[in-house]
Each structure stands twice: as C-alpha cells, then as structure tokens.
Design a protein around this motif. Structure first.
Motif, PDB file in Angstrom:
ATOM      1  N   ALA A   1       0.826  -1.208   0.000  1.00 15.70           N
ATOM      2  CA  ALA A   1       0.000   0.000   0.000  1.00 15.70           C
ATOM      3  C   ALA A   1       0.858   1.255   0.000  1.00 15.70           C
ATOM      4  N   VAL A   2       0.324   2.304  -0.586  1.00 16.49           N
ATOM      5  CA  VAL A   2       0.923   3.638  -0.541  1.00 16.49           C
ATOM      6  C   VAL A   2      -0.095   4.569   0.100  1.00 16.49           C
ATOM      7  N   TYR A   3       0.240   5.085   1.280  1.00 11.46           N
ATOM      8  CA  TYR A   3      -0.630   6.012   1.992  1.00 11.46           C
ATOM      9  C   TYR A   3      -0.130   7.439   1.759  1.00 11.46           C
ATOM     10  N   LEU A   4      -1.040   8.394   1.798  1.00 13.70           N
ATOM     11  CA  LEU A   4      -0.699   9.756   1.390  1.00 13.70           C
ATOM     12  C   LEU A   4      -0.693  10.778   2.524  1.00 13.70           C
ATOM     13  N   ALA A   5      -1.056  10.373   3.733  1.00 12.93           N
ATOM     14  CA  ALA A   5      -1.219  11.362   4.811  1.00 12.93           C
ATOM     15  C   ALA A   5       0.034  12.211   5.008  1.00 12.93           C
ATOM     16  N   ASP A   6       1.210  11.573   5.029  1.00  7.87           N
ATOM     17  CA  ASP A   6       2.443  12.328   5.253  1.00  7.87           C
ATOM     18  C   ASP A   6       2.860  13.124   4.022  1.00  7.87           C
ATOM     19  N   MET A   7       2.320  12.776   2.855  1.00  3.77           N
ATOM     20  CA  MET A   7       2.612  13.530   1.636  1.00  3.77           C
ATOM     21  C   MET A   7       1.700  14.754   1.502  1.00  3.77           C
ATOM     22  N   VAL A   8       0.542  14.676   2.132  1.00 10.01           N
ATOM     23  CA  VAL A   8      -0.392  15.804   2.102  1.00 10.01           C
ATOM     24  C   VAL A   8      -0.175  16.713   3.304  1.00 10.01           C
ATOM     25  N   ALA A   9       0.005  16.120   4.469  1.00 10.27           N
ATOM     26  CA  ALA A   9       0.250  16.875   5.700  1.00 10.27           C
ATOM     27  C   ALA A   9       1.639  16.514   6.210  1.00 10.27           C
ATOM     28  N   PRO A  10       2.676  17.231   5.785  1.00  9.97           N
ATOM     29  CA  PRO A  10       4.045  16.875   6.183  1.00  9.97           C
ATOM     30  C   PRO A  10       4.237  16.923   7.692  1.00  9.97           C
ATOM     31  N   VAL A  11       5.060  16.015   8.190  1.00 10.19           N
ATOM     32  CA  VAL A  11       5.292  15.897   9.625  1.00 10.19           C
ATOM     33  C   VAL A  11       6.127  17.070  10.129  1.00 10.19           C
TER      34      VAL A  11
ATOM     35  N   TYR B   1       2.153  22.200  -1.371  1.00 13.37           N
ATOM     36  CA  TYR B   1       3.023  21.430  -0.486  1.00 13.37           C
ATOM     37  C   TYR B   1       4.357  22.148  -0.321  1.00 13.37           C
ATOM     38  N   GLU B   2       4.761  22.303   0.917  1.00 20.59           N
ATOM     39  CA  GLU B   2       6.090  22.797   1.249  1.00 20.59           C
ATOM     40  C   GLU B   2       6.528  22.125   2.543  1.00 20.59           C
ATOM     41  N   THR B   3       7.834  21.974   2.693  1.00 17.73           N
ATOM     42  CA  THR B   3       8.340  21.563   3.986  1.00 17.73           C
ATOM     43  C   THR B   3       8.095  22.697   4.969  1.00 17.73           C
ATOM     44  N   PRO B   4       7.314  22.469   6.024  1.00 19.71           N
ATOM     45  CA  PRO B   4       6.966  23.564   6.929  1.00 19.71           C
ATOM     46  C   PRO B   4       8.195  24.241   7.531  1.00 19.71           C
ATOM     47  N   ARG B   5       8.235  25.529   7.448  1.00 18.63           N
ATOM     48  CA  ARG B   5       9.313  26.342   8.004  1.00 18.63           C
ATOM     49  C   ARG B   5       8.779  27.760   8.135  1.00 18.63           C
ATOM     50  N   VAL B   6       9.544  28.650   8.729  1.00 15.05           N
ATOM     51  CA  VAL B   6       9.122  30.040   8.863  1.00 15.05           C
ATOM     52  C   VAL B   6       8.942  30.644   7.479  1.00 15.05           C
ATOM     53  N   GLY B   7       7.758  31.188   7.237  1.00 17.92           N
ATOM     54  CA  GLY B   7       7.476  31.834   5.964  1.00 17.92           C
ATOM     55  C   GLY B   7       6.915  30.917   4.898  1.00 17.92           C
ATOM     56  N   SER B   8       6.813  29.600   5.157  1.00 18.77           N
ATOM     57  CA  SER B   8       6.256  28.689   4.165  1.00 18.77           C
ATOM     58  C   SER B   8       4.737  28.689   4.258  1.00 18.77           C
ATOM     59  N   SER B   9       4.090  28.105   3.249  1.00 19.84           N
ATOM     60  CA  SER B   9       2.625  28.143   3.218  1.00 19.84           C
ATOM     61  C   SER B   9       2.032  26.811   2.781  1.00 19.84           C
ATOM     62  N   PRO B  10       2.314  25.715   3.497  1.00 18.69           N
ATOM     63  CA  PRO B  10       1.659  24.446   3.171  1.00 18.69           C
ATOM     64  C   PRO B  10       0.190  24.481   3.556  1.00 18.69           C
ATOM     65  N   SER B  11      -0.610  23.683   2.869  1.00 13.87           N
ATOM     66  CA  SER B  11      -2.040  23.646   3.170  1.00 13.87           C
ATOM     67  C   SER B  11      -2.306  22.979   4.514  1.00 13.87           C
ATOM     68  N   LEU B  12      -1.537  21.934   4.846  1.00 16.85           N
ATOM     69  CA  LEU B  12      -1.736  21.196   6.090  1.00 16.85           C
ATOM     70  C   LEU B  12      -0.380  20.812   6.674  1.00 16.85           C
ATOM     71  N   ALA B  13      -0.418  20.375   7.935  1.00 20.53           N
ATOM     72  CA  ALA B  13       0.777  19.829   8.574  1.00 20.53           C
ATOM     73  C   ALA B  13       0.338  18.855   9.658  1.00 20.53           C
ATOM     74  N   ASN B  14       1.225  17.910   9.961  1.00 19.62           N
ATOM     75  CA  ASN B  14       0.980  16.936  11.021  1.00 19.62           C
ATOM     76  C   ASN B  14       1.942  17.236  12.163  1.00 19.62           C
ATOM     77  N   PHE B  15       1.421  17.822  13.237  1.00 15.95           N
ATOM     78  CA  PHE B  15       2.258  18.190  14.378  1.00 15.95           C
ATOM     79  C   PHE B  15       2.467  16.950  15.241  1.00 15.95           C
ATOM     80  N   ASN B  16       3.710  16.473  15.265  1.00 20.61           N
ATOM     81  CA  ASN B  16       4.043  15.219  15.933  1.00 20.61           C
ATOM     82  C   ASN B  16       4.933  15.502  17.131  1.00 20.61           C
ATOM     83  N   TRP B  17       4.413  15.196  18.304  1.00 18.50           N
ATOM     84  CA  TRP B  17       5.163  15.447  19.538  1.00 18.50           C
ATOM     85  C   TRP B  17       6.248  14.394  19.671  1.00 18.50           C
TER      86      TRP B  17
END
Length: 333
Positions: free
Chosen positions: A25-35, A264-280
C-alpha cells in the motif's frame, strides 16, 4: 496487581516494520500533511502574512529628505495544535514464539500489523479533516464526471480552473495533487488527457503511442508535464473494511473518488503548506522519524509479551485557501 518487569523501545522492530510494505500500500497522509516534529504536546501555530500585505503594490517613490514607503506583514498566532496520543497494541504468546522458525518473526509480524493500523487510521483522519474544513468556496463536485468519456468533458480545463481559484484565493499555485489510483487511472485514460499527451510525449519517459508503458510511473510523469504539478500523489491499495466487526468484510478505498489540490512545502518560517501533522517527539530516543514508537513489555507472571505501537499527532489545516477539494469526480467507484 501485575507489575511491568521491563519496557523496551524496539528500534529494530519499528525500523524493519516501517521498511516492510503494508499490503503493498501507498498512503498519502504524510505527503499531504508533512510531519512537523514539535517538542511540546501543544502550542501555537505562526501564520505569516494572513492578510497578504506582501502582495500590495505601494509606491516607493520618495524625495531626497524623506523615507520611502514603510512595509511590513502580520504574524497570526491564533491557531493552535494539540498532539493527541494514539496507541495500538497486541500480544505475542510464549507458545507462538516457541513454534516460530525465527524468534523475531512473530514480533515483526505483529509490529507490522500495528504500524499498518496507524497508517490506515491517519489516512482516514486526513480525509475526515478535508471534508470538514474544505467547504463552501473551496470544494466542488464536477458536473461532467471523469469516467464519462465524451468530447464535451474536459477534466484538464476543470482542474486548471480550480488551480487558478486557489492561486487567486491563497496567493500560491497548487503544486501537488492527491487521489486514489482508480480515480487517477480513469483520469489519465480520458480522451481529453490522452489527446494532450501528443504535446508532452517527448518529455515523458515511458510514454509512446498514447500508451503508458510503465504504469503509474508513466502516468504520474505525464500528469506532471500536462498540468505543471510537481507532486503527483496516488494512493495505492489504500483500503478500509467498512463492514461491522464480525461481518463479512467489505473493502473500499479510503480516498473514494475525492481529489485534493493543494500547496506542499516543507513547513518552516514563511512557508505556506495547506496542512501539517504536528508530531510530539516525546522520548526522541528510539522514536522513528515519523513519530511512531514501538515498545515491548511483559508483566511479571504473564505468559506473553505485549507490543505497543504509539504516536502523538495532530493533523491541522494551516491555509485553507491554498487547497481545493473535489468530491464525487466519478460516476462509479
């Protein structure tokens, strides 16, 4: 009460299980909402320039004894995240270990099972979030379905129109798209798309005579060339059992016939991704890069080992205008 004799973080097991294909299987969650690894379970999310001040055209003309136009942008911290705890567990009995040809195999199989459950649960959570947050002006149902192969239908023009909608609403052009492999195959075999292959065939490896010689790989390359979208994410064998527990299994695609256009962007200061997965990243040592931790423990007096696979996560929408959700794109799924 039984006491836990020892708890061990099993880096080897989790790494082997992560490397093993989950039902191919290929899941897309981490490709849509980067960790996004975070050091606290909850916190604020900084949104840069939510009112698009950077897009204003302001005259900078000035005299020799005066300053030019002062420019700045806002930073909003009204949004927050909270990484909730998620856990799946199972047991490996002493008899099962004794009967195994390889001592590690029962643990690997069970860890692999739990990893797959986490991936499937996260994928379903992503689709639920998309349906809840991308509403109103940011979602649509095509009138002309993509599996209706008539001259009157043009999925290309429809998708391009929605890409322009995102650009004007969110300030960025979508550079990624996500959908199920069944929907993607239907789309890429639509006469409207096949006709456009003529203009990109020289730049697309594995496409000749209107035939995708390398399957999905060729289709993705062709789609990227036709639409100018860099990240073409296709869910493969991404299934869920919709039947009640104990009933005959009924498998269905988690994505169904939904399609998500997004930035899609790697989340960083000034980036604008549509979603992100905040992982503690609690207890970073032994925790995989995607935040999943595998542990084994045994209570004194038990005749089994318990495997626990857990994670802390919160999938959050960041910039809704930078995404667009299409639903019911097919007549039949």
């Amino acid at each position: 009460m039984p006491q836990v004799a020892a708890t061990q973080v099993e880096s080897l097991l989790q790494n082997l299980a992560l490397a093993r294909p989950h039902e191919d299987a290929v899941y897309l969650a981490d490709m849509v909402a980067p960790v996004v690894p975070v050091m606290k379970q909850s916190g604020k999310i900084g949104e840069i320039d939510p009112t698009f001040q950077a897009y204003r055209i302001v005259s900078s003309k000035t005299g020799p004894l005066a300053h030019g136009a002062k420019s700045d942008f806002d930073v909003s911290t009204s949004a927050t995240y909270f990484s909730e705890y998620h856990e799946h567990w199972t047991m490996v009995g002493d008899e099962e270990k004794a009967n195994a040809d390889s001592a590690i195999q029962p643990f690997l199989d069970k860890t692999w099972l739990l990893m797959g459950l986490h991936k499937r649960e996260k994928e379903a959570a992503l689709l639920t979030l998309l349906a809840a947050q991308w509403t109103g002006a940011y979602t649509a149902v095509p009138t002309d379905k993509w599996d209706t192969y008539t001259a009157a239908t043009s999925p290309h023009d429809y998708i391009q129109t929605k890409m322009n909608t995102v650009k004007l609403a969110g300030g960025v052009k979508p550079n990624a798209i996500a959908m199920d492999e069944f929907v993607f195959t239907k789309l890429m075999n639509h006469p409207d798309i096949l006709d456009r292959l003529r203009y990109v065939v020289a730049a697309v490896p594995g496409v000749a005579g209107g035939v995708y010689q390398n399957g999905l790989a060729s289709m993705k390359a062709a789609f990227s060339a036709i639409f100018g979208i860099a990240y073409v994410n296709v869910a493969e064998n991404c299934l869920k059992n919709t039947a009640a527990e104990g009933a005959t299994a009924t498998l269905a695609s988690i994505w169904s016939d939904s399609v998500f256009l997004y930035h899609y962007e790697t989340p960083r200061v000034g980036s604008s991704p549509s979603l992100a997965n905040f992982n503690w990243k609690v207890g970073v040592d032994g925790q995989a890069t995607n935040g999943i931790r595998a542990e084994i423990y045994r209570n004194n007096g038990d005749r089994w080992d318990t495997i626990r696979v857990s994670t802390y996560r919160d999938i959050k929408e960041l910039l809704i205008p930078t995404g667009f959700l299409l639903t019911n794109v097919l007549d039949a799924i």
